[in-house]
Design a protein around this motif. Sequence first.
Motif, PDB file in Angstrom:
ATOM      1  N   THR A   1       4.996  13.813 -12.833  1.00  0.00           N
ATOM      2  CA  THR A   1       5.316  13.710 -14.069  1.00  0.00           C
ATOM      3  C   THR A   1       3.860  14.667 -15.197  1.00  0.00           C
ATOM      4  O   THR A   1       4.836  14.523 -16.001  1.00  0.00           O
ATOM      5  N   ARG A   2       2.632  14.486 -14.224  1.00  0.00           N
ATOM      6  CA  ARG A   2       2.292  15.981 -14.798  1.00  0.00           C
ATOM      7  C   ARG A   2       2.464  17.012 -15.519  1.00  0.00           C
ATOM      8  O   ARG A   2       3.535  17.091 -14.709  1.00  0.00           O
ATOM      9  N   GLN A   3       1.806  17.577 -16.442  1.00  0.00           N
ATOM     10  CA  GLN A   3       1.773  18.799 -16.826  1.00  0.00           C
ATOM     11  C   GLN A   3       2.434  19.441 -15.313  1.00  0.00           C
ATOM     12  O   GLN A   3       3.090  20.258 -15.807  1.00  0.00           O
ATOM     13  N   LYS A   4       1.161  19.863 -14.847  1.00  0.00           N
ATOM     14  CA  LYS A   4       0.756  20.846 -14.309  1.00  0.00           C
ATOM     15  C   LYS A   4       2.393  21.071 -13.639  1.00  0.00           C
ATOM     16  O   LYS A   4       2.967  22.490 -12.745  1.00  0.00           O
ATOM     17  N   ALA A   5       2.642  20.242 -12.860  1.00  0.00           N
ATOM     18  CA  ALA A   5       4.185  20.197 -12.385  1.00  0.00           C
ATOM     19  C   ALA A   5       5.240  19.666 -12.551  1.00  0.00           C
ATOM     20  O   ALA A   5       6.805  20.464 -12.296  1.00  0.00           O
ATOM     21  N   TRP A   6       4.957  19.506 -13.776  1.00  0.00           N
ATOM     22  CA  TRP A   6       6.058  18.511 -14.342  1.00  0.00           C
ATOM     23  C   TRP A   6       6.623  19.820 -14.768  1.00  0.00           C
ATOM     24  O   TRP A   6       8.778  19.907 -14.938  1.00  0.00           O
ATOM     25  N   ASP A   7       6.568  20.830 -15.691  1.00  0.00           N
ATOM     26  CA  ASP A   7       7.169  21.787 -16.161  1.00  0.00           C
ATOM     27  C   ASP A   7       7.797  22.867 -15.133  1.00  0.00           C
ATOM     28  O   ASP A   7       8.477  23.167 -15.723  1.00  0.00           O
ATOM     29  N   HIS A   8       8.110  22.972 -14.483  1.00  0.00           N
ATOM     30  CA  HIS A   8       8.165  22.917 -13.047  1.00  0.00           C
ATOM     31  C   HIS A   8       9.765  23.274 -12.268  1.00  0.00           C
ATOM     32  O   HIS A   8      10.494  23.792 -12.149  1.00  0.00           O
ATOM     33  N   PHE A   9      10.133  21.888 -13.401  1.00  0.00           N
ATOM     34  CA  PHE A   9      11.083  21.581 -12.655  1.00  0.00           C
ATOM     35  C   PHE A   9      12.419  21.199 -13.404  1.00  0.00           C
ATOM     36  O   PHE A   9      11.832  21.361 -14.732  1.00  0.00           O
ATOM     37  N   SER A  10      13.329  21.396 -12.621  1.00  0.00           N
ATOM     38  CA  SER A  10      14.776  20.998 -13.724  1.00  0.00           C
ATOM     39  C   SER A  10      14.768  19.746 -14.523  1.00  0.00           C
ATOM     40  O   SER A  10      13.924  19.049 -14.314  1.00  0.00           O
ATOM     41  N   LYS A  11      15.749  20.106 -15.808  1.00  0.00           N
ATOM     42  CA  LYS A  11      15.962  18.914 -16.911  1.00  0.00           C
ATOM     43  C   LYS A  11      17.047  17.525 -15.326  1.00  0.00           C
ATOM     44  O   LYS A  11      16.436  16.635 -15.156  1.00  0.00           O
ATOM     45  N   ALA A  12      17.857  18.307 -14.634  1.00  0.00           N
ATOM     46  CA  ALA A  12      18.261  16.983 -14.037  1.00  0.00           C
ATOM     47  C   ALA A  12      17.102  16.478 -12.644  1.00  0.00           C
ATOM     48  O   ALA A  12      17.297  15.314 -12.598  1.00  0.00           O
ATOM     49  N   GLN A  13      15.901  17.581 -12.231  1.00  0.00           N
ATOM     50  CA  GLN A  13      14.986  17.151 -10.825  1.00  0.00           C
ATOM     51  C   GLN A  13      14.722  16.153 -12.194  1.00  0.00           C
ATOM     52  O   GLN A  13      13.855  14.910 -11.092  1.00  0.00           O
ATOM     53  N   ARG A  14      14.099  16.607 -13.255  1.00  0.00           N
ATOM     54  CA  ARG A  14      13.088  15.389 -14.066  1.00  0.00           C
ATOM     55  C   ARG A  14      13.979  13.767 -14.499  1.00  0.00           C
ATOM     56  O   ARG A  14      13.684  12.886 -14.078  1.00  0.00           O
ATOM     57  N   LYS A  15      15.118  13.897 -14.688  1.00  0.00           N
ATOM     58  CA  LYS A  15      15.728  13.226 -14.460  1.00  0.00           C
ATOM     59  C   LYS A  15      15.620  11.724 -13.386  1.00  0.00           C
ATOM     60  O   LYS A  15      15.224  10.534 -13.183  1.00  0.00           O
TER      61      LYS A  15
ATOM     62  N   THR B   1       0.492  -1.098  -0.023  1.00  0.00           N
ATOM     63  CA  THR B   1      -0.118   0.102   0.115  1.00  0.00           C
ATOM     64  C   THR B   1       0.780   1.286  -0.148  1.00  0.00           C
ATOM     65  O   THR B   1       0.754   2.155  -0.648  1.00  0.00           O
ATOM     66  N   GLN B   2       1.845   1.306   0.984  1.00  0.00           N
ATOM     67  CA  GLN B   2       2.688   2.362   1.212  1.00  0.00           C
ATOM     68  C   GLN B   2       3.735   2.037  -0.484  1.00  0.00           C
ATOM     69  O   GLN B   2       3.980   3.927  -0.798  1.00  0.00           O
ATOM     70  N   PHE B   3       3.935   1.609  -0.925  1.00  0.00           N
ATOM     71  CA  PHE B   3       4.397   1.731  -2.051  1.00  0.00           C
ATOM     72  C   PHE B   3       3.147   2.187  -3.738  1.00  0.00           C
ATOM     73  O   PHE B   3       4.315   3.090  -4.055  1.00  0.00           O
ATOM     74  N   GLU B   4       2.037   1.725  -2.871  1.00  0.00           N
ATOM     75  CA  GLU B   4       1.533   2.050  -4.715  1.00  0.00           C
ATOM     76  C   GLU B   4       1.764   3.707  -4.040  1.00  0.00           C
ATOM     77  O   GLU B   4       0.749   4.544  -5.112  1.00  0.00           O
ATOM     78  N   GLN B   5       1.299   4.447  -3.146  1.00  0.00           N
ATOM     79  CA  GLN B   5       0.998   6.045  -2.680  1.00  0.00           C
ATOM     80  C   GLN B   5       2.477   6.498  -3.135  1.00  0.00           C
ATOM     81  O   GLN B   5       2.598   7.607  -3.972  1.00  0.00           O
ATOM     82  N   ILE B   6       3.021   6.029  -3.296  1.00  0.00           N
ATOM     83  CA  ILE B   6       5.238   6.391  -3.339  1.00  0.00           C
ATOM     84  C   ILE B   6       4.927   6.633  -4.890  1.00  0.00           C
ATOM     85  O   ILE B   6       4.715   8.054  -5.694  1.00  0.00           O
ATOM     86  N   VAL B   7       4.341   5.500  -5.492  1.00  0.00           N
ATOM     87  CA  VAL B   7       3.874   5.769  -6.984  1.00  0.00           C
ATOM     88  C   VAL B   7       2.880   6.420  -7.938  1.00  0.00           C
ATOM     89  O   VAL B   7       3.010   7.605  -8.511  1.00  0.00           O
ATOM     90  N   ALA B   8       2.333   6.469  -6.911  1.00  0.00           N
ATOM     91  CA  ALA B   8       1.005   7.942  -7.217  1.00  0.00           C
ATOM     92  C   ALA B   8       1.652   9.034  -6.988  1.00  0.00           C
ATOM     93  O   ALA B   8       1.556  10.181  -8.249  1.00  0.00           O
ATOM     94  N   VAL B   9       2.539   9.674  -5.734  1.00  0.00           N
ATOM     95  CA  VAL B   9       3.330  10.574  -5.538  1.00  0.00           C
ATOM     96  C   VAL B   9       3.602  11.077  -7.081  1.00  0.00           C
ATOM     97  O   VAL B   9       3.603  12.221  -7.544  1.00  0.00           O
ATOM     98  N   PHE B  10       4.400   9.528  -7.792  1.00  0.00           N
ATOM     99  CA  PHE B  10       5.502  10.006  -8.313  1.00  0.00           C
ATOM    100  C   PHE B  10       5.030  10.364 -10.176  1.00  0.00           C
ATOM    101  O   PHE B  10       4.886  11.305 -11.089  1.00  0.00           O
ATOM    102  N   ASN B  11       3.185  10.035 -10.040  1.00  0.00           N
ATOM    103  CA  ASN B  11       3.087  10.376 -11.124  1.00  0.00           C
ATOM    104  C   ASN B  11       2.301  10.874 -11.146  1.00  0.00           C
ATOM    105  O   ASN B  11       1.957  11.345 -12.156  1.00  0.00           O
ATOM    106  N   ALA B  12       1.817  11.645 -10.383  1.00  0.00           N
ATOM    107  CA  ALA B  12       1.955  13.183  -9.993  1.00  0.00           C
ATOM    108  C   ALA B  12       2.281  13.864 -10.258  1.00  0.00           C
ATOM    109  O   ALA B  12       2.049  14.970 -10.838  1.00  0.00           O
TER     110      ALA B  12
END
Length: 620
Positions: free
Chosen positions: A334-348, A321-332
């Motif tokens: 990677t969405r464009q609303k938050a993804w555009d504000h990260f730098s290239k190294a942070q995205r990687k 269950t905790q792994f599912e929550q962590i994966v959900a955080v990562f998926n959120a």
Amino acid sequence: AADGLGSIAIDTTQLNMSVTDPTAWATAMNNLGMVPVGLAGQQLVTDSICVPGFDPSLSMMTGITPINPMIPGMGLVPPPPPTDVPVVKEIIHCKSCTLFPPNPNLPPPSTRERPPGCKTVFVGGLPENATEEIIQEVFEQCGDITAIRKSKKNFCHIRFAEEFMVDKAIYLSGYRMRLGSSTDKKDSGRLHVDFAQARDDFYEWECKQRMLAREERHRRKMEEDRLRPPSPPAIMHYSEHEAALLAEKLKDDSKFSEAIAVLLTWIERGEVNRRSANQFYSMVQSANSHVRRLMNEKAAHEQEMEQAKESFKNALTGILTQFEQIVAVFNASTRQKAWDHFSKAQRKNIDIWRKHSEELRNAHSEQLMGIRREEEMEMSDDDSGDNPSKKLRVDDSALAAQAYALKEENDSLRWQLDAYRNEVELLKQEKGQLFRTEESLTKDQQLQFLQQTMQGMQQQLLSIQEELNNKKSELEQAKEEQTHTQAMLKVLQEQLKSAKELAEINGHDESQANEINVLTVALVNQDREKNSEKRSPGLKSEKEALLIGIISTFLHVHPFGANIEYLWSYMQQLDSRISANEIEMLLMRLPHMFKQEFTGVGATLEKRWKFCAFEGIKTV
């Protein structure tokens, strides 16, 4: 070089020529008729055989004579040097002769393979006028000599006290030996020193090896004696007093294992006779009383194991269950609303972390599904364990061993039965009434459990009968609708015929007749479409088709079926938005592809869905 240190005896006052003087070296070579080679700035004594840190200029300031590698007490004759480093030997002065080194550019003298335990060397190329005293004077610088065997020809054999002295003697191979200052050929010769094979050396080597082998055997024996477990304590002889003490020990749980071994030894010795039979029978009966205790201990351990399994499964579910929550955080993230504000190294980094978390999540999910699958397989094995066609074949030896074990078990059970009968008779005589035994209580419990099971089966049968009645009513309604449509079709056909006859009589044109035909065909098609929609509603979207394909594949690899919770947990991995109710409604809409069965009785009653399209396609 340290191994070459020994005691070589020659007085330093006898040196009349400096070995570090190139002029003296050239004069000595010219006297022997040899051309000196490599004299310009060449070090005559190598660093490997010199004392470390020795300064040659000290001879000029302090009067110290330069060190010769053959000086007694120093023993600087080195072992065979490395082949890649050229060794420059130097002149050696003795009391009766002088040894001149070979040409440094010539290859080193060859030697034979060294025999084991070699202490004897062969010395060839001696001057004809060389005596045994001169030979001893030269070679006693290498170590203590035990024997010299000189031949009439120009060779001899020298035996030393130790093996390392042979290496020092081999160092002198290739030297040119000159007696005194004479230039006569009989007073000079080139030495060839090689290993010699002697029976005395081999005998001493064999004796040493045997001694080492004896020491090794003794050491191993001492080690085995140290590691050998201690002998069991001696078992006392049978007597009435010892039997009474043993009977008390058999009743004690902590001393039972020790006491049962003594009882077994007494029985095997043949201590049982007519006089002591009653005593032995009471001790055997006491041993039998521990069977129930051991079974209770086994049941307790099995219960602990089941609890540990259950706690592990619950912990694994929490981790998943905790792994599912962590994966959900990562998926959120990677969405464009938050993804555009990260730098290239942070995205990687986020992408790498997300992939790693998904891999771990999938691995834990597979492990949890494997545990559940094993539990289902165990349940299916328990259900199918009574099938005689699935029993394994065993060979004759296994059958014989099983028959022997069953025979022994039968004998022990018969003896236990006799003992119980005696006990029951004694209780009848003492109290005169029978008490309910534990067996009757267990039978009552079993009877009560069977009654509950029968009630559950009756309720299940009533529910099935209700469903059957509903199906029958639906079938009757469908038949009524079919007869109604057939009647309407006949009426329409009759109306069509009458309309055609009227058209022919009244002289209407063909266009009106075609319109009537089109209208009738449309009515019939519309009626058919309504009937087909009532019979089986079709698929609404492509998603339902995908779900049916995935569910069919999943249930096809589960021949015993799967409950809706198991199926929903599998579909959750593919689509987290799907619900169990949606899957169940989809399965109920397709009765020719999926069917529902009930397994178990009473509290273990469970509904399972199975894939039956291969059977339903024949009946549709």
